[in-house]
Scaffold this active site. Sequence first.
Site, short mmCIF file in Angstrom:
data_model
loop_
_atom_site.label_atom_id
_atom_site.label_comp_id
_atom_site.label_asym_id
_atom_site.label_seq_id
_atom_site.Cartn_x
_atom_site.Cartn_y
_atom_site.Cartn_z
CB CYS A 285 4.50 9.59 -13.05
SG CYS A 285 4.23 10.13 -11.11
CD GLU B 1 0.99 8.14 -5.54
OE1 GLU B 1 0.18 8.34 -6.50
OE2 GLU B 1 2.43 8.40 -6.03
#
Lengths: 653, 653
Positions: free
Chosen positions: B417, B321
């Site tokens: 998240c 990421e």
Amino acid sequence: MMQSDVIEADLNHITITDPFLGEYQRLIRDVVIPYQWEALNDNIPDAEPSHALANYRIAAGLEPGEFYGMVFQDSDVTKWLEAVAWSLSQKPDAWLEQTADEVIELLAQAQCEDGYLNTWYTVKEPGLRWTNVAECHEMYCAGHLFEAAVAFFNATGKRRLLEIACRFADHIDTMFGPNEGQLRGYPGHPEIELALMRLYEVTLEPRYQALARFFLEARGQQPYYYDIEFEKRGGSWHWDNWGDAWMVKDKAYTHAHKPLAEQSEAVGHAVRSVYLMTGLAHVARMTQDEEKRQTCLRIWNNLVQRRMYITGGIGSQGIGEAFTSDYDLPNDTAYAESCASIGLMMFARRMLEMEGDAHYADVMERAFYNTVLGGMALDGKHFFYVNPLETHPKSIPHNHIYDHIKPVRQRWFGCACCPPNIARTLVTIGHYIFTPRPDALFINFYAGTQAQFTVSGGDLKLTISGNYPWDERVDITFTHPQPVEHTLALRLPAWCDNPQILINGEAAVGKRRKGYLHLHRQWQQGDCITLLLPMTIRRVYANPLVRHGAGKVAIQRGPLVYCLEEADNGTQLHNLSLPEKSVFREIEGTGVLKGKVLLQTEGKRVATPSDDQPLYHFDRQQTVIEKQTLTFIPWFSWANRGEGEMRIWIQEA
Amino acid sequence: MMQSDVIEADLNHITITDPFLGEYQRLIRDVVIPYQWEALNDNIPDAEPSHALANYRIAAGLEPGEFYGMVFQDSDVTKWLEAVAWSLSQKPDAWLEQTADEVIELLAQAQCEDGYLNTWYTVKEPGLRWTNVAECHEMYCAGHLFEAAVAFFNATGKRRLLEIACRFADHIDTMFGPNEGQLRGYPGHPEIELALMRLYEVTLEPRYQALARFFLEARGQQPYYYDIEFEKRGGSWHWDNWGDAWMVKDKAYTHAHKPLAEQSEAVGHAVRSVYLMTGLAHVARMTQDEEKRQTCLRIWNNLVQRRMYITGGIGSQGIGEAFTSDYDLPNDTAYAESCASIGLMMFARRMLEMEGDAHYADVMERAFYNTVLGGMALDGKHFFYVNPLETHPKSIPHNHIYDHIKPVRQRWFGCACCPPNIARTLVTIGHYIFTPRPDALFINFYAGTQAQFTVSGGDLKLTISGNYPWDERVDITFTHPQPVEHTLALRLPAWCDNPQILINGEAAVGKRRKGYLHLHRQWQQGDCITLLLPMTIRRVYANPLVRHGAGKVAIQRGPLVYCLEEADNGTQLHNLSLPEKSVFREIEGTGVLKGKVLLQTEGKRVATPSDDQPLYHFDRQQTVIEKQTLTFIPWFSWANRGEGEMRIWIQEA
């Protein structure tokens, strides 16, 4: 059929006189084979150990120790033996032949009483033979042993390795088959099918052809054999394959998700796919099996109409070394493994033998002169596994989508499949140049050669000369003393708009069929066929369904695909564009590219912005266009001048 | 400084009256927060279990059981609490407040005697607290607890959660620091730095600011703390992180490869990077630390000049990421996590507070109106983690370079998240609209709001009305009874060529400084500032160093980036091109796009070829160009009409 079988043997004694391919063959003999020998003996400093010969010595009881390497480590030795055999056909070498004989004796000593031969299982897991054909490559290694044996017999007439191969094949034939008490399995990595057919060609033992057929027909039947053996061994999977037995579960990965007769797409691991199809096409032709032929045609068409790069590369993704989906052909993340293009050549050759259609030769030539040649450096010492069509070296180490990409060729690999595969392909290139069929002797491409064929009318002896694929003129002259009546089929390449063919200076008259000009005649000593195949510089466009080709053009001259390289054109190749009307000129390469035809034309470059230009701006006027001469090199020769950007598809504007 | 601090509190009570953002806030209140509550309680059928509240109950000794979830599972609860707090600021809700109070009591019961609060360690590995700050998110969870506590205190005036937070912060302050016997560690996932600064703003406890500074200054010092603790715990790594302790070894992944003062690039995990920089910028401003400010400027400039998508997305790759390298911005394999753009907004806001430069607001607005809004579906029930700029859904399931890409938004995630992060950002959007600085009250963008600010001259009460960012006209009217002398700084957006600003109908006279028009005046009840910000349709070009933008154009109107979607334009969007001279018209969206401005223009399409067209051809004439009307929609609203292709950057021809 016999005509074809007889001529097949002649293919083993073709001499390559071509300056271009001759140099490659010299590299194989003088550099690659000796280097690989040192590698197999673990004598290369800084390289990953091979241990492949040591494994055989341990299996033979000649030295103590543990197995080391991949589950298919044995095949490194047999692929080397195959390359040696073909090389000996080309050029005898007493030391090399003796060395090979010693290796063959080692294999004989490592072979079990019942014919079984695989050092992983003999040394490491003797009780587990044939418990995991989905993952464990026993049949793959067997196949490479058979291919080496056939080659060595053809090259030297010696039967020692052939006997080893047949003993192993006989053992496998008792273990696998449709009868009571036999295993219904088939290999996770195809190869044995095509190899059994080679073995059959030499031995004419019908059990070998029947066994190849069995493997092909058992494949993908339900209940799935991979699942049966998986359960039988308690649900364990091979330690090499991380993850949860994915190779067992993902049956499309090995074309085993349904029977071949029900399949229509090239799927899964690209090398496995084309190796499998090579065997299938061979069986289809030999047994005149229309269903198998139709399967070959469907999968071939899907492959070359939707899943092949312009370079003859196949396999669009790194993970799984696999096909993706129709028209998904990204250039910078391509896998396009060298071995997969070799497999594509093999598949194409078998289709050509069956169909006599130049379309297959077009693809074969595309794969050979681009990806396969490109897999090896011009020094013979460095190799690509992965052959992207576009590289931006600065980005490669930082973005994981490029994990499989190397910006320059590497010396050797832990999994050493490509280098010996390239080697054996280069030394057997005569098998691809000529295709003897019952209806004609097909000449597929025109690399310089001397060859002799026994045909029904006598001995046909011919020499191809010229400087293919650089120069347009090719001469085929006949040197046999007695006139021979036979049909020659000369390929008219798809890349050539206006081929001219002359016999002794006069326009040749023949039948044009499936891309070949068929010339029937009594060929006399001194007859000369002259081909003029204009090597026009062509712009190539991708099918609009290929999104990575939108708005772009590639350049091709003859069979060679060209590219831009940073060494000639500077960085940021994506900012270069080729105007629609630009005219090309040919120049000769220099340095390492000496002898190669390079192309130049006037192009455009979006100027490099100042350091503080923002990432995004609203003003087209900020885009400054400059003139720049574009220099294209044959793509197979890229990355021979250090690390730099490379790009095949460029903006046309 | 005090002026700023006082006004900061006013930011918590801004009412959003904007019809566009108002609808999003309603969705957060009515859909997202209730949905998340059900998810935290494992009441969503077919969703992965959360177990987050159960973990707290087990840690509190209220029920038996095992910890379940990620090492940062606790933060799902505190992020929900934070969103609830902000929502309560906007609109009281007795049931919601009581539910939150009960959760807070649960947290109190789960807190250890010494202030420690983390259910993973309390339940699962009580002896291993603080042994792996590189990988194990104890400080990350602490940070989210602190942020929730500050929000809840601001919203309700209740101190219970703040006390829990301070007890934990005090515990951490005893464990970590430069003194004898203290650990010199810093978190693998930054967050606590920015949260400690928020805690400091509310409590004015200098130890919290000092602890944030310590974490920032200890980071990347040699010998590396990650290595020290790694050796101390015997070389083990966290079970969640496959591979060989890579998160410990790859220190650039967490900006810990060298001291921050020596760093110049946005590297590693994008969310971690911008969270860290948010804390750094806050400390730099509060402590007037020029070295830290320069670090912020360097890393900011690298980020937005070289590593940011046009959508305000950051992080070019799925694996990790993470950031990749300068100008490496692939559109179809982008990660561009929703949370990373939220972090970018936070970083931008802190930079804006420090610098008073509209450049930061431009980036903040870009990230908000494109990636952050795009992270949530128009129904409030589906979310994107990953926000590509181009999708070809047919290819996604078959090519592993797309493993992280979803063609449509998903309901909820195992690692939850993004949804709560989007929720808390939307309900605190007032903090981004207004920036109170000592020199002026900055208005950054013009979403409809009612707000009241206590400034040195009295109470400034204002209403922003209009229909931003759809309509060009915005009115700011003043409603406080007493005249107040103060400076207002109005952002002149970078996307707007010719802004006009009137006060009570007459051209406003002020100083233009760093992209803001500073208007100093005694503001009276009834005064009205009118902004005319022409929402011109702009063509956007990428810096020529961005190879994925070569030859392409994107469309922007106001802050909104537009895209083509299959629903309006058919498949094969790569075959569409936009002529240089095409003129756009605006149309109103229908159905789910009602109220949104869509754009249309005349474009071109390369016609879909027949099924048998080969992959490659030499004839440009085969390319048939057709006319086609192109319909562009605001990119944030893509994938609300089912699965289909999408593309922002298109060929300009």
